[in-house]
Design an enzyme around this catalytic site. Structure first.
Site, PDB file in Angstrom:
ATOM      1  N   LYS A 231       7.722   4.066 -19.208  1.00 57.82           N
ATOM      2  CA  LYS A 231       8.423   3.953 -17.936  1.00 57.82           C
ATOM      3  C   LYS A 231       9.455   2.860 -18.119  1.00 57.82           C
ATOM      4  O   LYS A 231       9.121   1.680 -18.237  1.00 57.82           O
ATOM      5  CB  LYS A 231       7.475   3.609 -16.790  1.00 57.82           C
ATOM      6  CG  LYS A 231       8.204   3.468 -15.455  1.00 57.82           C
ATOM      7  CD  LYS A 231       7.272   3.129 -14.298  1.00 57.82           C
ATOM      8  CE  LYS A 231       8.067   3.002 -13.002  1.00 57.82           C
ATOM      9  NZ  LYS A 231       7.207   2.670 -11.836  1.00 57.82           N
TER      10      LYS A 231
ATOM     11  N   TYR B   6       5.034   0.256 -19.927  1.00 53.11           N
ATOM     12  CA  TYR B   6       5.737  -0.028 -18.672  1.00 53.11           C
ATOM     13  C   TYR B   6       6.571  -1.278 -18.877  1.00 53.11           C
ATOM     14  O   TYR B   6       6.044  -2.389 -18.889  1.00 53.11           O
ATOM     15  CB  TYR B   6       4.715  -0.215 -17.545  1.00 53.11           C
ATOM     16  CG  TYR B   6       5.280  -0.342 -16.142  1.00 53.11           C
ATOM     17  CD1 TYR B   6       6.643  -0.277 -15.888  1.00 53.11           C
ATOM     18  CD2 TYR B   6       4.427  -0.523 -15.066  1.00 53.11           C
ATOM     19  CE1 TYR B   6       7.139  -0.384 -14.607  1.00 53.11           C
ATOM     20  CE2 TYR B   6       4.902  -0.629 -13.772  1.00 53.11           C
ATOM     21  CZ  TYR B   6       6.269  -0.568 -13.550  1.00 53.11           C
ATOM     22  OH  TYR B   6       6.757  -0.681 -12.272  1.00 53.11           O
TER      23      TYR B   6
END
Length: 298
Positions: free
Chosen positions: A164, A136
């Site tokens: 992500k 992330y």
């Protein structure tokens, strides 16, 4: 459940707290709704799930309720937002014991490590926690921006199977897709430019607003994957005012307000966040029927 081939729309879910405890019935209701409307995975206790405001028990309860609700149909990828390895190891083990299929792990924040420091950090996590990881990257929150070469190295040397990507640098996003897109599944974390990420090679998105308009995001994804970028952009343009509103206050403040208005309450935002302003509430009441009509048309 294997998370090595993530694609489509993974939905970041908010954490409903009632009287100090996770409201399990609300968790399961939303999770089953999203499953029925095409989510390819759920990501509880991330930023949308207010990870830093939750107790360790609340994190475990939220993950367990999500896992029970989807019952193996789609993966549960739990957030892990920590500044260092001590918390990552301790919290990660508890979250995995609760049934999570993988961990969505931010780059460490506050210390602002070097690129090699980030690589070694994720190597340590990979060596210690028996699970696949989703990287992330969110420089706006962590202060750490990863180079394309770093993401490539992470895909080659760690258990990171997806990412992500929330970097506002569009050129960097392109370089990341070119360098690492064949090694890990790049999921867009930027709702505002999602069709462009799809056109550049992203496999899907990991979004909070898909709690509200899952069918719209699924359709945009389908159009993008079919190389119908113009149509994807046209549909996306219809939700851009809503996206501006849903992020007009710190996530998940407007999201929780919107869910309550729609009859799927997820509690209020937790301190230090406050409830949505009266102005935001009024705009949501005005705009949500239009979003519901668009959902119903798909």
């Amino acid at each position: 459940m294997d998370i090595s081939n993530l694609s489509g729309i993974v939905t970041a879910t908010p954490t409903p707290i009632k009287d100090g405890n996770v409201d399990v019935s609300s968790v399961k209701e939303l999770a089953r709704y999203l499953l029925a409307n095409g989510a390819t995975g759920l990501a509880p206790i991330g930023g949308t799930g207010e990870y830093i405001s939750l107790s360790e028990q609340q994190k475990v309860d939220m993950v367990r309720a999500t896992v029970e609700a989807v019952d193996g149909a789609i993966p549960t990828i739990a957030g892990l937002i920590a500044p260092g390895l001590g918390e990552v190891f301790d919290s990660g083990k508890r979250i995995l014991d609760a049934g999570a299929d993988g961990l969505l792990v931010t780059t460490p924040f506050y210390v602002r490590p070097t690129q090699q420091g980030v690589i070694d950090y994720f190597k340590a996590i990979s060596d210690t926690l028996d699970t696949d990881l989703v990287l992330y990257e969110f420089p706006y929150r962590t202060g750490v921006s990863l180079t394309a070469e770093t993401v490539q190295a992470l895909g080659e040397t760690t258990r990171i199977v997806a990412m992500k990507a929330c970097n506002a640098d569009a050129g960097l996003q392109m370089r990341v897709l070119e360098a690492a897109g064949d090694k890990i599944a790049i999921l867009s974390g930027d709702e505002d430019v999602y069709p462009l990420h799809l056109a550049a090679g992203a496999k899907g998105g990991l979004f909070a607003s898909s709690c509200i308009i899952p069918k719209v995001w699924n359709r945009i994804t389908e159009l993008g994957q079919e190389n119908r970028t113009k149509e994807a952009l046209e549909l996306h343009s219809r939700i851009r005012p809503f996206l501006k509103l849903i992020f007009s206050e710190h996530n998940p403040i407007p999201l929780k307000a919107a869910l309550r208005i729609l009859g799927r309450p997820c509690g209020e935002a937790m301190l230090p966040l406050l409830s949505a302003s009266a102005e935001t509430e009024a705009q949501l009441v005005k705009m949500l029927p239009e979003m519901e009509a668009l959902e119903a048309s798909l």
